[in-house]
Design an enzyme around this catalytic site. Structure first.
Site, short mmCIF file in Angstrom:
data_model
loop_
_atom_site.label_atom_id
_atom_site.label_comp_id
_atom_site.label_asym_id
_atom_site.label_seq_id
_atom_site.Cartn_x
_atom_site.Cartn_y
_atom_site.Cartn_z
N CYS A 1 -32.70 -7.31 -81.74
CA CYS A 1 -32.31 -8.78 -82.52
C CYS A 1 -33.40 -9.62 -82.84
O CYS A 1 -33.88 -10.09 -83.46
CB CYS A 1 -31.26 -9.28 -81.82
SG CYS A 1 -30.24 -11.08 -82.29
N CYS B 1 -23.51 -9.95 -77.79
CA CYS B 1 -22.69 -10.56 -78.31
C CYS B 1 -22.16 -10.03 -79.14
O CYS B 1 -20.39 -10.85 -79.44
CB CYS B 1 -23.01 -11.70 -79.42
SG CYS B 1 -24.03 -10.88 -80.58
#
Length: 380
Positions: free
Chosen positions: A120, A217
């Site tokens: 990410c 997440c």
């Protein structure tokens, strides 16, 4: 924005006054990035807050502990409103799915133990978001990561955070030299997270007491297998649990429920010796177990290397340094032997247990805080 090289550098190392320096702050809605934004706004910088919507936050509104859920977007917006700087929410859902989630699923199904937070940072935050910051004519981009950027004789260097308990260098090894020129990490020098929270209270931020995010997440409650089954229906195919000596000890409901080094929850009780997962054979759907000593690894193959040392990576046959093969482990002394510009063999001077394909191997100076880069562990 043109830089006046005759002006004294500001606190971000740029030769212009703060009010003429535009900074894009990557805001997750948590206390760290909120403090960075508030601190820079207080110093007079032209701050622009940006929050990425990485997945369907409608489904995440009720979930706490994730960095980019709906509640976090709301919190980031509140901080920006109260501190008086603009804030934008960018829909990166498709980019995030393609660049991070899909690979996470594929790599997990292949028996690896992926670290999606690194991908990410590499493929979304420090690539697409960084390009967006440039489009906004920002002079630099700041984040709330706990890592230090220091100027060395050959340009900016990456260093571990001052607080070892908060250091995030393992997750940022793939930061390139070009990105490092543009990035700033204003919290990396702080001695502890308590100092960050003290600053948050000082600025009167609504997130001052907000708990830190714990999970990946998009993986609620750490249930990796549950997410993989949703992404890849039918992935949890049953198979055998086999001892390294060939004995079949039981059955399992899918290789995706196991990780290298796992001891608990194997479902093969009643044995005289403690057994650990030592290998995942995805093709034959077998979980291989064995005694703890089988987990010890000395030679680690690494690829996709990002090198941040001063001399070219292949200019030496060997590099004496320290490496981390998991985020939770301290650096250990090792010998790094380049095989090409992006591949190498790492020899651990003291064997490590539970080294798993899909994890990162991050390189450090042996007697210092500098991060020299890293790569991906790629075969068991």
């Amino acid at each position: 924005m043109a830089l006046d090289t005759d002006t004294e550098p500001n606190s971000l190392g740029l030769p212009k006054p703060p009010e003429e320096t535009r900074v894009v702050v990557a805001m997750s809605g948590g206390v760290d990035s909120s403090v960075v934004a508030a601190m820079l706004a207080e110093e007079g910088y032209d701050v622009v807050g940006v929050t990425l919507q990485l997945y369907d936050h409608g489904a995440a509104l009720a979930k706490k502990g994730a960095c980019c859920a709906g509640i976090d977007i709301h919190d980031a917006r509140r901080v920006a409103e109260e501190r008086g700087f603009p804030h934008y929410v960018l829909d990166y859902e498709n980019i995030f799915r393609d660049a991070v989630i899909e690979e996470f699923a594929d790599s997990y199904l292949a028996g690896a133990t992926p670290v999606p937070c690194i991908r990410c940072n590499e493929r979304v935050k420090f690539k697409d978001l960084l390009e967006t910051a440039r489009d906004l004519e920002a002079d630099c981009m700041a984040t709330g990561h706990y890592i230090q950027r220091k100027m060395g004789p050959n340009g900016p260097e990456l260093h571990r955070a001052a607080d070892p308990a908060r250091d995030q260098s393992y997750f940022l090894f793939s930061t390139t030299r070009e990105q490092l020129e543009y990035l700033r990490f204003p919290l990396g020098h702080l001695p502890s997270k308590a100092e960050t929270r003290k600053l948050a209270a000082q600025y009167g931020l609504p997130v001052a007491d907000k708990p830190d995010s714990q999970d990946i997440c998009f993986v609620p409650d750490g249930n990796y297998a549950g997410v993989i089954e949703k992404l890849r229906p039918g992935a949890a195919e049953p198979g055998e649990i086999v001892h390294a000596d060939g004995r079949v000890l039981g059955t399992h409901e899918g290789v995706i429920h196991y990780t290298i080094g796992q001891r608990r929850g194997l479902g093969i009780g009643g044995l005289s010796e403690p057994l650990y997962v030592v290998k995942l054979d995805v093709e034959s759907r077998r979980v291989i177990v064995g005694p703890k000593e089988m987990l010890a690894t000395r030679i680690v193959p690494v690829r996709e290397i990002n090198w941040l040392g001063d001399a070219p990576f292949t200019s030496q046959a060997e590099w004496q340094l320290s490496v981390k093969v998991r985020s939770t482990r301290p650096p250990r002394e090792a010998i790094l032997r380049p095989l090409s510009e992006t591949t190498a063999e790492v020899e651990l001077l003291t064997p490590e247990e539970g080294v798993s394909p899909g994890q990162a191997c991050v390189f450090y100076e042996t007697d210092g805080s500098r991060v020299l880069g890293g790569g991906w562990i790629w075969r068991g």
